[in-house]
Design an enzyme around this catalytic site. Structure first.
Site, PDB file in Angstrom:
ATOM      1  N   SER A 442      54.352  33.843 -27.835  1.00 14.58           N
ATOM      2  CA  SER A 442      55.571  33.678 -28.237  1.00 14.58           C
ATOM      3  C   SER A 442      55.671  32.222 -29.277  1.00 14.58           C
ATOM      4  CB  SER A 442      56.596  33.279 -27.146  1.00 14.58           C
ATOM      5  OG  SER A 442      55.726  32.443 -26.223  1.00 14.58           O
ATOM      6  N   ASN A 513      63.132  33.302 -31.798  1.00 17.89           N
ATOM      7  CA  ASN A 513      63.039  32.326 -30.948  1.00 17.89           C
ATOM      8  C   ASN A 513      63.421  31.002 -32.106  1.00 17.89           C
ATOM      9  OD1 ASN A 513      62.351  32.611 -28.492  1.00 17.89           O
ATOM     10  ND2 ASN A 513      60.135  32.766 -28.873  1.00 17.89           N
TER      11      ASN A 513
HETATM   12  P1  NAD Z   1      51.698  33.319 -17.013  1.00 14.04           P
HETATM   13  O1  NAD Z   1      51.281  31.983 -16.624  1.00 14.04           O
HETATM   14  O2  NAD Z   1      52.654  33.893 -15.927  1.00 14.04           O
HETATM   15  O3  NAD Z   1      50.489  34.695 -16.911  1.00 14.04           O
HETATM   16  C1  NAD Z   1      49.134  34.469 -17.525  1.00 14.04           C
HETATM   17  C2  NAD Z   1      48.537  35.180 -16.916  1.00 14.04           C
HETATM   18  O4  NAD Z   1      46.986  35.217 -17.739  1.00 14.04           O
HETATM   19  C3  NAD Z   1      47.880  34.586 -15.546  1.00 14.04           C
HETATM   20  O5  NAD Z   1      48.265  35.608 -14.740  1.00 14.04           O
HETATM   21  C4  NAD Z   1      46.552  34.120 -16.000  1.00 14.04           C
HETATM   22  O6  NAD Z   1      45.575  34.278 -14.544  1.00 14.04           O
HETATM   23  C5  NAD Z   1      46.106  34.995 -16.795  1.00 14.04           C
HETATM   24  N1  NAD Z   1      44.814  34.383 -17.642  1.00 14.04           N
HETATM   25  C6  NAD Z   1      44.878  33.276 -18.047  1.00 14.04           C
HETATM   26  N2  NAD Z   1      43.408  33.198 -18.644  1.00 14.04           N
HETATM   27  C7  NAD Z   1      42.864  34.134 -18.501  1.00 14.04           C
HETATM   28  C8  NAD Z   1      41.609  34.813 -19.051  1.00 14.04           C
HETATM   29  N3  NAD Z   1      40.928  33.920 -19.563  1.00 14.04           N
HETATM   30  N4  NAD Z   1      41.382  36.158 -18.714  1.00 14.04           N
HETATM   31  C9  NAD Z   1      42.060  37.042 -18.215  1.00 14.04           C
HETATM   32  N5  NAD Z   1      43.332  36.365 -17.649  1.00 14.04           N
HETATM   33  C10 NAD Z   1      43.939  35.248 -17.860  1.00 14.04           C
HETATM   34  O7  NAD Z   1      52.382  33.405 -18.393  1.00 14.04           O
HETATM   35  P2  NAD Z   1      53.564  34.473 -18.961  1.00 14.04           P
HETATM   36  O8  NAD Z   1      54.612  33.967 -18.811  1.00 14.04           O
HETATM   37  O9  NAD Z   1      53.201  35.660 -18.744  1.00 14.04           O
HETATM   38  O10 NAD Z   1      52.958  34.262 -20.601  1.00 14.04           O
HETATM   39  C11 NAD Z   1      51.853  35.092 -21.139  1.00 14.04           C
HETATM   40  C12 NAD Z   1      51.988  35.002 -22.475  1.00 14.04           C
HETATM   41  O11 NAD Z   1      53.253  35.698 -22.957  1.00 14.04           O
HETATM   42  C13 NAD Z   1      51.813  33.642 -23.208  1.00 14.04           C
HETATM   43  O12 NAD Z   1      51.326  33.879 -24.471  1.00 14.04           O
HETATM   44  C14 NAD Z   1      53.415  33.285 -23.461  1.00 14.04           C
HETATM   45  O13 NAD Z   1      53.599  32.534 -24.543  1.00 14.04           O
HETATM   46  C15 NAD Z   1      53.970  34.528 -23.811  1.00 14.04           C
HETATM   47  N6  NAD Z   1      55.389  34.900 -23.695  1.00 14.04           N
HETATM   48  C16 NAD Z   1      55.938  34.655 -22.732  1.00 14.04           C
HETATM   49  C17 NAD Z   1      57.241  34.810 -22.272  1.00 14.04           C
HETATM   50  C18 NAD Z   1      57.959  34.298 -21.189  1.00 14.04           C
HETATM   51  O14 NAD Z   1      59.377  34.168 -21.107  1.00 14.04           O
HETATM   52  N7  NAD Z   1      57.270  33.762 -20.281  1.00 14.04           N
HETATM   53  C19 NAD Z   1      57.997  35.383 -23.291  1.00 14.04           C
HETATM   54  C20 NAD Z   1      57.344  36.072 -24.458  1.00 14.04           C
HETATM   55  C21 NAD Z   1      56.041  35.721 -24.636  1.00 14.04           C
END
Ligand code: NAD
Length: 731
Positions: A442, A513
């Site tokens: 993001s 954003n």
């Molecule tokens: P989250 O913490 O819920 O999930 C991240 C997942 O990635 C976890 O399950 C973790 O175990 C896994 N992970 C971490 N390192 C890893 C690796 N080396 N190999 C495999 N899996 C791995 O986070 P999220 O909120 O789902 O966000 C994920 C991405 O999406 C980020 O880049 C975030 O910026 C982006 N994003 C988030 C939102 C939001 O509202 N949360 C919105 C848009 C984009």
């Protein structure tokens, strides 16, 4: 010119009028279509050999999708200096055609006339349901996929071809309100139980033909054309009716905050129409409809939420590259976003490999689909078979080898460039050369993340919003090196999962954003200045924002706000402009008020996480000043701060198409939908006034309101975004 309606009369004297718009998968009403329907009705009514009439569709599975909204634009243009007259007369002509169907040759005493039934093979929306409403009996196919109703309100208008008047008289104001005011759509069985259609059967055409042959004279007189008719549930001056209208009025104003002209106008049409005979009610409906069509809000809503949204979904900005439909997607990271992306992909029938650090974490992500489908089953929106089918498509794993055969990867691991780079390198060892790699980051620049790949032309951003299954916008981000095939792949994927895409270029915070953060910050700045939090929040809602800035930061979490502030400050150094905002959010964080999840933020929450009101403790640190700004001043600060950022995104080339800027703003963060989006809003204000307001706001509040050059130039030439030459070609 190929006919849109044809008519055939059978040996028993039933004339079947079949609607079949050439070259379209679903019928859409045009001016030519109206003229043909009218001519066939005239012929059938005049022909003594015709005993009854059935109107149906030649399209399998649907009757009609609605009206070609360009008709309205044409009526307006044809009107020259007096568009109101031209639109009103155009609408009255449509009323006359539908009234001809409804009266079917009867005289003033309801004598004579031929029965007219409508046979719906499936979906019947907008004018596609207003025509059936004018018929004497509606037969719908037992087709659970069909949708029946009047969704006009969703695009800022209301059913203006008699649908408002007929449905409110058929069901009563209360009964009709979910269908008129919320645009609720029903499958045929629900439509029958709600009283929208009369019969649901396997062969509606045969049933309709049989009915017209047996219909009695009394069957073809509409209740409102019969003597002594009373509105179901009571007309406005009846005690029960009075209660309904008072309640409806309160509900409409509560929900729309008075900013959507269509809902108010429709309610007026129903109320005033209920006091007069049917034909006068149609005239009243036509007058209100004309006023709505001439309101800039409705044209802007139709343009953004209907015409341009559809154009983007159909690939208006898709590079010309062969079909890139996704067969097998690898989703890396099974957290909140990854689990949602896996869910929507599986629901679209795409094979999913959901990978996380451990098998348990991946399984947890897959269980999200299970939980979602179970909720759907409980609400009768899904079936156990659909649940099994979706789950069967998702493989949960911690083994990169399982990614073999994936043609698209969507990475959604932690927001950390180092972890993302490691994951990218590992994935690329296991997928084929053609695989497109997308990141759901993001905040991190795509062009930087692409360095982890040896094929940056196959690297792209696909930015989902949370919760993935609910949010309809997907922001596709082209990195510096991203190639056309990657863009086409992302667009085809978004189309498969039935969301709306915008394609933007790479820059800090991309588009959505970039605009929403200043909105939140402006609200917080006002807190620091002593503006009453209630004024800030209410001003935002009354300007049409779904959430006030303080509620929004509570929802997304103050912790995230602190993180973003720190990262932005580190990246921008001296140029960082938001110190005043940071004072407030860092103080909130120190107080442990991290937002809704923590049960404490700018709002207070009860044990169940429900908001109980603005947090009174805020005033101890940021007392409310004696002098408060006007409502308009607060609203302008909140809307300009977003809109000017949108204009800057256009100037910077992050946005390349104002249609994407408007549609993206409404679907991505709920920018005042009544306005049609930030560019449409500035057009409604008019560039000269907008530029003048920028100068005043800059003087009062600082350079963040400085008028962008593009807007200044437009003000000088009195041009608008949608009217200006370069964009009108695109729009
Ligand atoms: P989250 O913490 O819920 O999930 C991240 C997942 O990635 C976890 O399950 C973790 O175990 C896994 N992970 C971490 N390192 C890893 C690796 N080396 N190999 C495999 N899996 C791995 O986070 P999220 O909120 O789902 O966000 C994920 C991405 O999406 C980020 O880049 C975030 O910026 C982006 N994003 C988030 C939102 C939001 O509202 N949360 C919105 C848009 C984009």
């Amino acid at each position: 010119m190929t006919a849109e309606f044809t008519m055939e009369t059978d040996a028993q004297g039933v004339a079947t009028i079949t609607w079949d718009t050439p070259g379209k998968s679903m019928n859409v009403m045009s001016l030519q279509g109206f003229a043909e329907l009218d001519a066939h009705m005239d012929a059938a009514l005049a022909d003594d050999a015709v005993t009854g009439i059935v109107i149906t569709s030649g399209k399998p599975g649907s009757f009609a999708g609605g009206m070609d909204l360009n008709i309205i634009a044409k009526m307006r243009e044809d009107g020259g200096d007096d568009p109101a007259k031209s639109i009103f007369e155009g609408i009255m002509k449509i009323h006359a055609i539908l009234r001809k169907i409804e009266r079917a040759g009867m005289d003033d005493k309801n004598k004579g006339g031929k029965p007219v039934a409508c046979a719906l093979p499936g979906t019947a929306l907008g004018i596609g349901f207003e025509i059936p409403l004018a018929c004497h009996r509606i037969f719908a196919a037992d087709n659970p996929k069909a949708k029946i109703g009047l969704p006009e309100i969703m695009v800022g208008i209301f059913p203006g071809a008699g649908g408002t008047t007929r449905l409110s008289r058929k069901l009563g104001a209360m009964g009709a309100s979910p269908f008129l005011l919320e645009g609720k759509l029903s499958d045929p069985k629900k439509a029958k139980s709600a009283g929208l259609v009369d019969e649901v059967c396997d062969d509606p055409l045969a049933a309709a033909k049989a009915w017209v042959l047996e219909a009695k004279p009394s069957d073809i007189v509409k209740p409102w054309d019969d003597k002594g008719w009373k509105m179901p549930g009571g007309a406005p001056y009846h005690p029960a009716g009075f209660m309904t209208f008072v309640g409806a009025s309160a509900m409409v104003n509560g929900k729309t905050k008075g900013v959507y002209p269509a809902a108010k106008a429709m309610l007026s049409a129903v109320y005033e129409g209920a006091l007069v005979p049917f034909d006068t009610a149609l005239k009243i409906e036509a007058r209100w409809f004309t006023s709505v069509l001439l309101d800039p809000s409705s044209s802007a809503m139709i343009r953004s939420l209907f015409i341009n949204k559809e154009a983007l979904e159909k690939g208006a900005n898709r590079p010309e590259v062969a079909d890139q439909k996704v067969r097998r997607v690898g989703v890396i990271g099974a957290g909140m976003m990854g689990a949602g992306i896996a869910l929507v992909s599986a629901m679209a029938g795409i094979e999913v490999v959901l990978l996380d650090q451990s098998k348990e974490a991946a399984e947890k992500g897959r269980a999200y689909t299970e939980g979602y489908m179970e909720k759907g089953i409980a609400r009768k929106k899904a079936t156990p078979e659909k649940k099994e089918a979706a789950l069967a498509l998702i493989t949960a794993t911690d083994d990169y080898a399982a990614l073999k055969g994936c043609d698209l990867i969507v990475e959604a691991v932690f927001e950390d460039p180092k972890i993302k780079a490691e994951v990218t390198a590992e994935v690329l060892k296991h997928v084929g050369e053609d695989c497109i790699f997308a990141t759901n980051t993001s905040t991190l620049p795509i062009s930087e993340l692409a360095k982890a790949s040896e094929s940056p032309e196959q690297f792209i951003g696909i930015h989902f919003f949370s919760p993935v299954e609910k949010m309809m916008l997907v922001e596709i981000i082209r990195g510096k090196a991203t190639g056309d095939r990657a863009v086409a792949k992302a667009l085809d994927f978004v189309r498969q999962i039935r969301k709306t895409p915008i394609v933007v270029n790479d820059a800090r915070f991309f588009y959505a954003n970039r605009c929403i953060i200043p909105y939140i910050n402006e609200g917080i700045r006002m807190v620091a200045e002593g503006v009453s939090p209630a004024l800030i929040e209410n001003a935002a809602r009354m300007a049409g924002m779904p959430l006030g800035p303080l509620q929004l930061v509570d929802e997304t979490s103050i912790e995230l706000g602190v993180k973003i502030a720190k990262a932005t400050k580190a990246a921008m150094g001296e140029a960082y402009p938001d110190g005043a905002v940071d004072d407030v959010i860092f103080w909130m964080a120190d107080q442990g008020r991290m937002g809704r999840k923590a049960g404490a933020g700018f709002y207070s929450y009860d044990d169940k996480g429900k908001r109980t009101g603005l947090w009174e403790g805020l005033a101890a640190q940021y007392p409310v000043a004696d002098d408060q700004p006007s409502l308009t001043e607060v609203q302008h600060r909140l809307l300009f701060i977003q809109s000017l950022e949108a204009v800057r995104a256009l100037e910077d080339g992050v946005l390349t198409d104002i249609r994407e800027g408007d549609v993206g703003a409404i679907l991505g963060w709920g920018f005042a939908p009544w306005s049609g989006g930030p560019f449409s809003w500035l057009d409604i204000l008019g560039a000269p006034y907008a530029a003048e307001r920028c100068d005043e706001l800059t003087e009062a509040h600082g350079d963040r309101f400085a008028c962008p050059e593009l807007l200044r130039e437009m003000a000088g030439k009195n041009r608008s975004f949608y009217g200006s030459a370069s964009q009108s070609a695109a729009a």
